[in-house]
Design an enzyme around this catalytic site. Structure first.
Site, PDB file in Angstrom:
ATOM      1  N   LYS A  92       0.858  -1.190   0.000  1.00  0.00           N
ATOM      2  CA  LYS A  92       0.000   0.000   0.000  1.00  0.00           C
ATOM      3  C   LYS A  92       0.883   1.223   0.000  1.00  0.00           C
ATOM      4  CE  LYS A  92      -3.870   2.184   0.246  1.00  0.00           C
ATOM      5  NZ  LYS A  92      -3.445   2.832  -1.010  1.00  0.00           N
ATOM      6  N   GLN A 113       7.231   3.891   3.880  1.00  0.00           N
ATOM      7  CA  GLN A 113       5.834   3.454   3.919  1.00  0.00           C
ATOM      8  C   GLN A 113       5.664   2.158   4.731  1.00  0.00           C
ATOM      9  OE1 GLN A 113       3.849   5.535   1.512  1.00  0.00           O
ATOM     10  NE2 GLN A 113       2.219   4.986   2.917  1.00  0.00           N
ATOM     11  N   LYS A 116       5.500   3.337   8.390  1.00  0.00           N
ATOM     12  CA  LYS A 116       4.344   4.204   8.568  1.00  0.00           C
ATOM     13  C   LYS A 116       3.066   3.365   8.601  1.00  0.00           C
ATOM     14  CE  LYS A 116       4.066   7.541   5.533  1.00  0.00           C
ATOM     15  NZ  LYS A 116       3.697   8.422   4.396  1.00  0.00           N
ATOM     16  N   LYS A 128       5.410   1.770  -3.089  1.00  0.00           N
ATOM     17  CA  LYS A 128       5.335   3.126  -3.651  1.00  0.00           C
ATOM     18  C   LYS A 128       5.617   3.044  -5.138  1.00  0.00           C
ATOM     19  CE  LYS A 128       4.780   7.413  -2.203  1.00  0.00           C
ATOM     20  NZ  LYS A 128       4.046   7.895  -1.022  1.00  0.00           N
ATOM     21  N   GLY A 167      -2.640   8.345  -4.242  1.00  0.00           N
ATOM     22  CA  GLY A 167      -1.986   9.563  -4.740  1.00  0.00           C
ATOM     23  C   GLY A 167      -0.745   9.917  -3.939  1.00  0.00           C
ATOM     24  N   ASP A 168       0.009  10.829  -4.477  1.00  0.00           N
ATOM     25  CA  ASP A 168       1.144  11.469  -3.803  1.00  0.00           C
ATOM     26  C   ASP A 168       1.391  12.743  -4.632  1.00  0.00           C
ATOM     27  OD1 ASP A 168       3.338  10.760  -1.595  1.00  0.00           O
ATOM     28  OD2 ASP A 168       4.440  11.647  -3.248  1.00  0.00           O
ATOM     29  N   THR A 211      -4.645  13.413   5.311  1.00  0.00           N
ATOM     30  CA  THR A 211      -3.230  13.577   5.677  1.00  0.00           C
ATOM     31  C   THR A 211      -3.024  14.884   6.441  1.00  0.00           C
ATOM     32  OG1 THR A 211      -2.705  12.403   3.636  1.00  0.00           O
ATOM     33  CG2 THR A 211      -0.874  13.418   4.799  1.00  0.00           C
ATOM     34  N   SER A 385      -6.856   5.658   3.713  1.00  0.00           N
ATOM     35  CA  SER A 385      -6.907   4.821   2.512  1.00  0.00           C
ATOM     36  C   SER A 385      -7.340   3.406   2.890  1.00  0.00           C
ATOM     37  CB  SER A 385      -5.524   4.742   1.853  1.00  0.00           C
ATOM     38  OG  SER A 385      -5.308   5.848   1.013  1.00  0.00           O
TER      39      SER A 385
HETATM   40  P1  NDP Z   1       0.735  17.762  -4.098  1.00  0.00           P
HETATM   41  O1  NDP Z   1       1.207  17.415  -5.449  1.00  0.00           O
HETATM   42  O2  NDP Z   1      -0.718  17.949  -3.854  1.00  0.00           O
HETATM   43  O3  NDP Z   1       1.472  19.089  -3.583  1.00  0.00           O
HETATM   44  C1  NDP Z   1       2.848  19.155  -3.514  1.00  0.00           C
HETATM   45  C2  NDP Z   1       3.262  20.544  -3.085  1.00  0.00           C
HETATM   46  O4  NDP Z   1       4.643  20.559  -2.795  1.00  0.00           O
HETATM   47  C3  NDP Z   1       3.042  21.580  -4.167  1.00  0.00           C
HETATM   48  O5  NDP Z   1       2.786  22.816  -3.565  1.00  0.00           O
HETATM   49  C4  NDP Z   1       4.375  21.582  -4.897  1.00  0.00           C
HETATM   50  O6  NDP Z   1       4.653  22.782  -5.582  1.00  0.00           O
HETATM   51  C5  NDP Z   1       5.336  21.398  -3.726  1.00  0.00           C
HETATM   52  N1  NDP Z   1       6.541  20.694  -4.205  1.00  0.00           N
HETATM   53  C6  NDP Z   1       6.606  19.450  -4.731  1.00  0.00           C
HETATM   54  N2  NDP Z   1       7.853  19.122  -5.082  1.00  0.00           N
HETATM   55  C7  NDP Z   1       8.591  20.184  -4.773  1.00  0.00           C
HETATM   56  C8  NDP Z   1       9.960  20.472  -4.888  1.00  0.00           C
HETATM   57  N3  NDP Z   1      10.836  19.584  -5.400  1.00  0.00           N
HETATM   58  N4  NDP Z   1      10.384  21.688  -4.449  1.00  0.00           N
HETATM   59  C9  NDP Z   1       9.506  22.582  -3.921  1.00  0.00           C
HETATM   60  N5  NDP Z   1       8.197  22.372  -3.793  1.00  0.00           N
HETATM   61  C10 NDP Z   1       7.750  21.195  -4.209  1.00  0.00           C
HETATM   62  O7  NDP Z   1       1.329  16.636  -3.122  1.00  0.00           O
HETATM   63  P2  NDP Z   1       0.865  16.251  -1.647  1.00  0.00           P
HETATM   64  O8  NDP Z   1       0.375  17.434  -0.923  1.00  0.00           O
HETATM   65  O9  NDP Z   1       0.018  15.046  -1.757  1.00  0.00           O
HETATM   66  O10 NDP Z   1       2.251  15.756  -1.020  1.00  0.00           O
HETATM   67  C11 NDP Z   1       3.104  16.623  -0.274  1.00  0.00           C
HETATM   68  C12 NDP Z   1       4.036  15.793   0.581  1.00  0.00           C
HETATM   69  O11 NDP Z   1       3.266  14.993   1.494  1.00  0.00           O
HETATM   70  C13 NDP Z   1       4.907  14.790  -0.175  1.00  0.00           C
HETATM   71  O12 NDP Z   1       6.129  14.647   0.520  1.00  0.00           O
HETATM   72  C14 NDP Z   1       4.119  13.490  -0.070  1.00  0.00           C
HETATM   73  O13 NDP Z   1       4.961  12.367  -0.223  1.00  0.00           O
HETATM   74  C15 NDP Z   1       3.606  13.610   1.352  1.00  0.00           C
HETATM   75  N6  NDP Z   1       2.441  12.811   1.700  1.00  0.00           N
HETATM   76  C16 NDP Z   1       1.302  12.856   0.975  1.00  0.00           C
HETATM   77  C17 NDP Z   1       0.199  12.127   1.357  1.00  0.00           C
HETATM   78  C18 NDP Z   1      -1.101  12.203   0.642  1.00  0.00           C
HETATM   79  O14 NDP Z   1      -2.051  11.583   1.104  1.00  0.00           O
HETATM   80  N7  NDP Z   1      -1.230  12.948  -0.425  1.00  0.00           N
HETATM   81  C19 NDP Z   1       0.248  11.228   2.520  1.00  0.00           C
HETATM   82  C20 NDP Z   1       1.484  11.314   3.267  1.00  0.00           C
HETATM   83  C21 NDP Z   1       2.533  12.066   2.848  1.00  0.00           C
HETATM   84  P3  NDP Z   1       4.466  22.828  -7.185  1.00  0.00           P
HETATM   85  O15 NDP Z   1       2.984  22.757  -7.410  1.00  0.00           O
HETATM   86  O16 NDP Z   1       5.084  24.102  -7.612  1.00  0.00           O
HETATM   87  O17 NDP Z   1       5.184  21.622  -7.715  1.00  0.00           O
HETATM   88  O1  2IT Z   2       2.999   8.879   1.587  1.00  0.00           O
HETATM   89  C1  2IT Z   2       1.849   8.431   1.769  1.00  0.00           C
HETATM   90  O2  2IT Z   2       1.524   7.889   2.833  1.00  0.00           O
HETATM   91  C2  2IT Z   2       0.861   8.614   0.696  1.00  0.00           C
HETATM   92  N1  2IT Z   2       1.174   9.223  -0.319  1.00  0.00           N
HETATM   93  C3  2IT Z   2      -0.505   8.024   0.837  1.00  0.00           C
HETATM   94  C4  2IT Z   2      -0.494   6.559   0.542  1.00  0.00           C
HETATM   95  C5  2IT Z   2      -1.839   5.897   0.478  1.00  0.00           C
HETATM   96  O3  2IT Z   2      -1.846   4.717   0.103  1.00  0.00           O
HETATM   97  O4  2IT Z   2      -2.861   6.505   0.809  1.00  0.00           O
END
Ligand code: NDP
Ligand code: 2IT
Length: 453
Positions: A92, A113, A116, A128, A167-168, A211, A385
């Site tokens: 997952k 992961q 976590k 992943k 998603g991520d 999240t 999830s």
């Molecule tokens: P999104 O794509 O929705 O948003 C990502 C954000 O981070 C955007 O604002 C993006 O800016 C910025 N960003 C991404 N890469 C870079 C970079 N290299 N340098 C600077 N800014 C950057 O992703 P999420 O919000 O889903 O994910 C954010 C973080 O949280 C990640 O580390 C992800 O692995 C983690 N995460 C996500 C989960 C989820 O459920 N979605 C669960 C647990 C962890 P821009 O639009 O300009 O690229």
């Molecule tokens: O980093 C993470 O935990 C995620 N991007 C969410 C993973 C998931 O299966 O919901």
């Protein structure tokens, strides 16, 4: 062999077998070193060669994704799925679409992961995937064609009891929809093979928010433990995607004051508080850059990358009580940690995966800043999830309140187990060590139970 020698031996093997995979090595080094107090007490993990096994994915799949752009040109990207560990459940973990994606990044994320997912208390293994495809500047049709092509290959390896992606970065409801549609077309089945699905086609209420909300619940538990709360706290948040947006929403709900958000081009500083509706209008609905935010909120300041401190992110140089890195890995450096400490920051809570560099963590720890480690603090997303998987399996739909109550209780349990485990192993208050040991134990013990697989 002494515990340190055992850890070093495995890390050396890892460096040798994963050349250039710097993010993966960073994640492995952090986890393995933090297991020291456990390995000193329990010799079985050494006897069963658990460390040697746990740093190697069960399966690594790399595939070509060819797709046709709007000019009729065939483009090629790389697709990845790392099925890291299935000791406690089906693989997952999310899918990341970003030009920086490579095997080392997917392996770091898959490795994190494992622990976590274990911490959530639910039966989900670690995996992943993703692609170096850059969704920025692509038309909706190009994104759809890419997602369809990606799923043609990925579909061979996933399944609701096998591997369930989500998603991520760069992958949200729209991309998951295109992928789900393609899976359905390929297989002729309607199955819960992805989470984060739309509400009309098998998604769960609360997954979008999970999240960010979970991260804030976790931060609140930390502060409560020390007789404090988020109420009235000035908070710096980085990112402006899924995690950052719902972190900001929950902070506002709890009467905290989030004053920043950012994207890869710049940072918004809004001293009177981020305007959630404006942020959603610009990013979530409009899919535009943050420069648009200041058009809606003229009293906010936009700080472009060119004005960032050297080796740092300007977010962390704006005075705050609590910091929520919620964008990407290694976005909070030693320079940033020093600025946070200087400005009196009390708590860093990691919404993103591995957002703080090892040097930053060491500095924050040395200066007694409370720290919510990523594996624990951002686990609410994957936990929800799993709640989506449960609803799919039982063909039921839970209310938002029901899902949110479960998320609350899961985040509370994750805090308690991290806190208590740290205490049990003589590292009082060190939630990073507590979370890593607690997450590891359940997986490692299951690996021992299941023999030499
Ligand atoms: P999104 O794509 O929705 O948003 C990502 C954000 O981070 C955007 O604002 C993006 O800016 C910025 N960003 C991404 N890469 C870079 C970079 N290299 N340098 C600077 N800014 C950057 O992703 P999420 O919000 O889903 O994910 C954010 C973080 O949280 C990640 O580390 C992800 O692995 C983690 N995460 C996500 C989960 C989820 O459920 N979605 C669960 C647990 C962890 P821009 O639009 O300009 O690229
Ligand atoms: O980093 C993470 O935990 C995620 N991007 C969410 C993973 C998931 O299966 O919901």
């Amino acid at each position: 062999m002494s515990v340190l020698k055992y850890i070093d031996k495995v890390l050396k093997q890892t460096a040798k077998s994963s050349p250039g995979q710097v993010e993966f090595y960073q994640a492995a080094e952090e986890v393995l070193h933090s297991l020291k107090p456990l390995l000193e007490r329990e010799t079985k993990y050494d006897e069963y060669n658990i460390l040697e096994r746990i740093v190697v994915p069960e399966r690594t799949i790399i595939f070509r994704v060819s797709w046709v752009d709007d000019n009729g040109i065939i483009q090629t990207n790389l697709g990845y799925r790392v099925q890291f560990n299935s000791a406690i459940g089906p693989y997952k973990g999310g899918l990341r679409f970003h030009p920086s994606v490579n095997l080392g990044i997917i392996k770091f994320l898959g490795f994190e992961q494992i622990f976590k997912n274990s911490l959530t208390g639910l039966n989900i293994g670690g995996g992943k995937g993703g692609s170096n495809f850059d969704p920025k500047g692509k038309s909706e049709n190009e994104i759809m064609r890419f997602c369809q092509s990606f799923m043609v290959e990925l579909s061979r390896y996933i399944g609701e009891r096998r591997d369930v992606p989500a998603g991520d970065i760069g992958v949200g409801g729209r991309e998951l929809g295109f992928m789900f549609g393609q899976y359905k077309k390929l297989t002729g089945t309607f199955e819960g093979i992805l989470t984060g699905k739309g509400l009309n086609w098998g998604g769960s209420l609360g997954r979008t928010e999970a999240t960010g909300f979970g991260s804030v619940y976790f931060a609140e538990h930390i502060l409560n433990k020390y007789g404090d709360s988020l109420k009235g706290k000035t908070c710096a948040v980085s990112g402006s995607g899924n995690v950052a947006t719902y972190t900001i929403q929950k902070l506002l709900d709890l009467d905290a004051l989030p004053v920043t958000c950012s994207d890869s081009q710049g940072t918004i500083y809004h001293k009177s508080g981020i305007d959630l509706e404006a942020l959603k209008a610009v990013k979530e609905i409009g899919r535009k850059r943050l420069t648009e935010y200041v058009k809606l909120c003229p009293d906010a300041e936009y700080i472009p990358l060119s004005k960032y401190p050297k080796d740092g992110h300007v977010c962390w140089h704006i005075p705050c009580d609590c910091a929520f890195p919620s964008a990407t890995q290694n976005e909070l450096t030693l320079t940033d940690a020093k600025a946070l400490v200087k400005n009196g920051c009390k708590l860093v809570n990691e919404g993103a995966n591995m957002p703080s560099t090892p040097e930053a963590i060491e500095y924050l720890k040395a200066h007694k800043v409370l720290f919510g480690p990523a594996k624990a603090a951002n686990a609410g997303g994957v936990a929800t999830s799993q709640l989506e998987m449960s609803q799919n399996a039982s063909m039921s739909n839970w209310s938002f309140a029901e899902v949110d109550a479960k998320l609350h209780s899961i985040m509370k349990n994750i805090f308690n187990i991290s806190y208590e485990t740290a205490k049990e192993y003589g590292c009082d208050g060190d939630l990073l060590v507590g979370a890593n040991i607690a997450g590891f134990k359940k997986v490692a013990d299951s690996m021992i139970d299941q023999g030499s697989v």
